[in-house]
Motif scaffolding. Structure first.
Motif, mmCIF file in Angstrom:
data_model
loop_
_atom_site.group_PDB
_atom_site.id
_atom_site.type_symbol
_atom_site.label_atom_id
_atom_site.label_comp_id
_atom_site.label_asym_id
_atom_site.label_seq_id
_atom_site.Cartn_x
_atom_site.Cartn_y
_atom_site.Cartn_z
ATOM 1 N N LYS A 193 51.787 40.170 39.829
ATOM 2 C CA LYS A 193 50.642 39.337 39.458
ATOM 3 C C LYS A 193 50.964 38.510 38.230
ATOM 4 O O LYS A 193 51.637 38.964 37.315
ATOM 5 N N THR A 194 50.463 37.280 38.245
ATOM 6 C CA THR A 194 50.655 36.353 37.131
ATOM 7 C C THR A 194 49.285 35.935 36.623
ATOM 8 O O THR A 194 48.400 35.606 37.404
ATOM 9 N N ALA A 250 50.688 44.555 31.532
ATOM 10 C CA ALA A 250 49.950 43.367 31.977
ATOM 11 C C ALA A 250 49.345 42.656 30.767
ATOM 12 O O ALA A 250 48.849 43.300 29.844
ATOM 13 N N PRO A 251 49.403 41.327 30.761
ATOM 14 C CA PRO A 251 48.818 40.584 29.648
ATOM 15 C C PRO A 251 47.301 40.784 29.581
ATOM 16 O O PRO A 251 46.657 41.068 30.585
ATOM 17 N N PHE A 282 40.510 31.796 33.627
ATOM 18 C CA PHE A 282 41.810 32.358 33.973
ATOM 19 C C PHE A 282 41.788 32.843 35.410
ATOM 20 O O PHE A 282 40.730 33.052 36.001
ATOM 21 N N LEU A 283 42.972 32.998 35.971
ATOM 22 C CA LEU A 283 43.156 33.526 37.327
ATOM 23 C C LEU A 283 44.266 34.557 37.306
ATOM 24 O O LEU A 283 45.251 34.399 36.587
ATOM 25 N N TRP A 284 44.113 35.576 38.121
ATOM 26 C CA TRP A 284 45.222 36.463 38.448
ATOM 27 C C TRP A 284 45.728 36.003 39.801
ATOM 28 O O TRP A 284 44.959 35.905 40.757
#
Length: 89
Positions: free
Chosen positions: A2-3, A22-23, A31-33
């Motif tokens: 995941k980004t 994970a950030p 924001f999106l994952w």
């Protein structure tokens, strides 16, 4: 993997992060994952990489073009096939 994509209201990407741990998700900023499939990458045009015209917002993906090595390997394979078909090898 995941980004995390952090972007503004126009879809301009401010940051992309992934990895472990994970950030942290931002507060007050869109924001999106995103799971980026193999062979794909985020398409960024003039900094824009998120389509905000749809709900929910979506990352814009594109195919990763073949590398120069991949192109040359394919050309060698094609030439070998042609030689084999012509009875040279």
């Amino acid at each position: 993997m995941k980004t995390l994509i952090i972007y503004d209201n126009e879809g301009y990407i401010l940051s992309m992060r992934s990895g472990e741990p994970a950030p942290r998700e931002p507060v007050g900023v869109p924001f999106l994952w995103v799971d980026i499939p193999d062979g794909k990458r985020i398409k960024i045009t003039d900094g824009i990489g998120v389509d905000t015209s749809v709900t929910p917002h979506q990352a814009i993906l594109e195919d990763i073009p073949p590398s120069e090595v991949d192109v040359l390997s394919q050309q060698v394979a094609d030439l070998q096939y042609q030689l084999m078909m012509n009875g040279v090898i």
